[in-house]
Design a protein around this motif. Structure first.
Motif, PDB file in Angstrom:
ATOM      1  N   LYS A  25       0.721  -1.357  -0.174  1.00 43.41           N
ATOM      2  CA  LYS A  25       0.604   0.375  -0.082  1.00 43.41           C
ATOM      3  C   LYS A  25       1.210   1.429   0.352  1.00 43.41           C
ATOM      4  CE  LYS A  25      -3.066   2.602   3.074  1.00 43.41           C
ATOM      5  NZ  LYS A  25      -3.790   2.526   3.805  1.00 43.41           N
ATOM      6  N   LEU A  26       2.071   0.960   0.651  1.00 41.55           N
ATOM      7  CA  LEU A  26       2.447   2.552   1.097  1.00 41.55           C
ATOM      8  C   LEU A  26       3.889   2.596  -0.563  1.00 41.55           C
ATOM      9  CD1 LEU A  26       4.300   4.742   3.441  1.00 41.55           C
ATOM     10  CD2 LEU A  26       5.749   2.848   3.159  1.00 41.55           C
ATOM     11  N   LEU A  27       3.793   1.826  -0.895  1.00 37.71           N
ATOM     12  CA  LEU A  27       4.617   2.251  -2.914  1.00 37.71           C
ATOM     13  C   LEU A  27       3.614   2.226  -3.595  1.00 37.71           C
ATOM     14  CD1 LEU A  27       6.581  -1.808  -2.415  1.00 37.71           C
ATOM     15  CD2 LEU A  27       7.367   0.460  -1.902  1.00 37.71           C
ATOM     16  N   GLN A  28       2.072   2.035  -3.667  1.00 43.16           N
ATOM     17  CA  GLN A  28       1.254   2.115  -4.321  1.00 43.16           C
ATOM     18  C   GLN A  28       1.308   4.259  -3.628  1.00 43.16           C
ATOM     19  OE1 GLN A  28      -1.522  -0.582  -5.397  1.00 43.16           O
ATOM     20  NE2 GLN A  28      -0.415  -1.848  -4.307  1.00 43.16           N
ATOM     21  N   LYS A  29       1.311   4.453  -3.501  1.00 43.28           N
ATOM     22  CA  LYS A  29       0.767   5.797  -2.615  1.00 43.28           C
ATOM     23  C   LYS A  29       0.886   7.045  -3.488  1.00 43.28           C
ATOM     24  CE  LYS A  29      -0.693   5.706   2.169  1.00 43.28           C
ATOM     25  NZ  LYS A  29      -1.483   5.858   1.904  1.00 43.28           N
ATOM     26  N   GLU A  30       1.145   7.767  -3.759  1.00 44.37           N
ATOM     27  CA  GLU A  30       1.217   9.243  -4.819  1.00 44.37           C
ATOM     28  C   GLU A  30       2.699   9.665  -3.644  1.00 44.37           C
ATOM     29  OE1 GLU A  30      -0.094  12.974  -6.716  1.00 44.37           O
ATOM     30  OE2 GLU A  30      -1.515  11.923  -5.456  1.00 44.37           O
TER      31      GLU A  30
END
Length: 346
Positions: free
Chosen positions: A59-64
């Motif tokens: 989830k963190l890696l996909q955040k803007e």
């Protein structure tokens, strides 16, 4: 071509260990804190919550990746990379087994102390470049704290170098072989009466170094640079996405790095306390695997103690933190160094 492959492997192996370790350490810390607070901790994603940390990192890696408008962009973007570089580069001189060490240099301990200074520079960059009063205050606190507590750490390291006669961590680990009795925490290799005189001094040195390394990695009770109740989240308040993930990875890499430096200096490094099953069975090729196991177990134990202290002790005030370093740890470590030097000269 072969040399290039060896260099790439030397670079890749510690990284292949650190990334899974960070995932494990986050899950481990959640469970340790849950146990100490009489609750369950993560238990939804996967059996017993094993996949919770993996879900969080994905989830963190996909955040803007948001870059605030008023930041100093070059320094803001370089800081997360540099903070991880400083943590990661320290693993180059650490012997994981008797057959694997990235760079077997004679100044190994000095190199680790020197290269860890990148972290201080990176944290100052992050705090200044973010253009936020909370991040700047957190960065200034962190720099003052890390530079101060490096002094007793280095003094203790010098005192252990005087006993061992080497700054090479591989040689130091080999000196502590054959028996737990030869570990530096027990006064080092047998030198007659000197060993018994050095034993309490080695224990004092270990305690000072472990307290100092806690402060250097900003762990409770020395986490004032990230004090959530005062500074939101300290020097990385303005970071998100992959940049925040690099700060997060560097924190757990630092925790393990300082733990295994303590293990290498005081607790026999990769040496087994009970001998090697491979030697008993005539399987000498299995011994390095046992050494890696013991090295990792010892390191994880001291990481556990760091987590344990986080959920046990309250955060120190800034003045208390500096008082502990300059009025207590530095004078005690200096006296310890002088006494050890006198004993070794006699």
């Amino acid at each position: 071509m072969l040399d290039t492959i060896i260099y790439v492997l030397n670079i890749a192996i510690p990284l292949a260990f650190l990334v899974p370790f960070a995932l494990f350490a986050v899950y481990f810390e959640r469970k340790v804190s849950a146990f100490m607070q009489d609750r369950l901790g993560p238990n939804r994603v996967g059996p017993r919550g094993y996949f919770q940390t993996i879900a969080d990192i994905l989830k963190l890696l996909q955040k803007e990746d948001i870059t605030p408008a008023e930041v100093d962009k070059p320094l803001y973007n370089v800081a997360p990379i540099l903070v991880f570089m400083g943590s990661y580069a320290a693993f180059a001189a650490i012997p994981f087994t008797s057959v694997y060490i990235g760079s077997n240099i004679d100044l190994g301990i000095l190199y680790i102390v020197a290269v860890s200074s990148f972290v201080v520079a990176a944290i100052l960059m992050a705090g200044w470049a973010s253009n936020n009063k909370y991040t700047l205050l957190g960065a200034m606190r962190s720099a003052a704290q890390m530079i101060s507590y490096e002094i007793p750490t280095v003094i203790v390291i010098i005192s252990m170098i005087i006993i061992a006669g080497t700054m090479n961590l591989f040689t130091l680990s080999e000196l502590q072989t054959s028996s737990i009795y030869n570990w530096m925490i027990f006064g080092g290799p047998d030198m007659g009466w000197k060993k018994f005189a050095l034993l309490p001094l080695s224990v004092i040195g270990f305690m000072i170094m472990y307290i100092s390394t806690l402060a250097e990695v900003n762990r409770t009770p020395f986490d004032i640079p990230e004090a959530e109740s005062e500074l939101v989240s300290g020097y990385h308040t303005e970071y998100s996405g992959i940049k925040f993930a690099m700060f997060f990875l560097a924190e757990y890499a630092n925790m393990f790095a300082v733990s295994i430096v303590v293990v290498s200096i005081f607790f026999g490094g990769y040496q087994s306390p009970f001998g090697y099953l491979g030697n008993t069975l005539g399987l000498s090729w299995f011994v390095p695997a046992e050494q890696f196991f013991w090295f990792t177990v010892k390191g994880i134990f001291f990481v556990f103690v760091q987590m344990w202290l986080r959920w046990t002790l309250p955060r120190l005030r800034v003045d208390q933190l500096m008082t502990m370093c300059w009025k207590y740890l530095i004078p005690i470590s200096l006296v310890n160094l002088v006494v050890i030097a006198l004993i070794m000269v006699l």
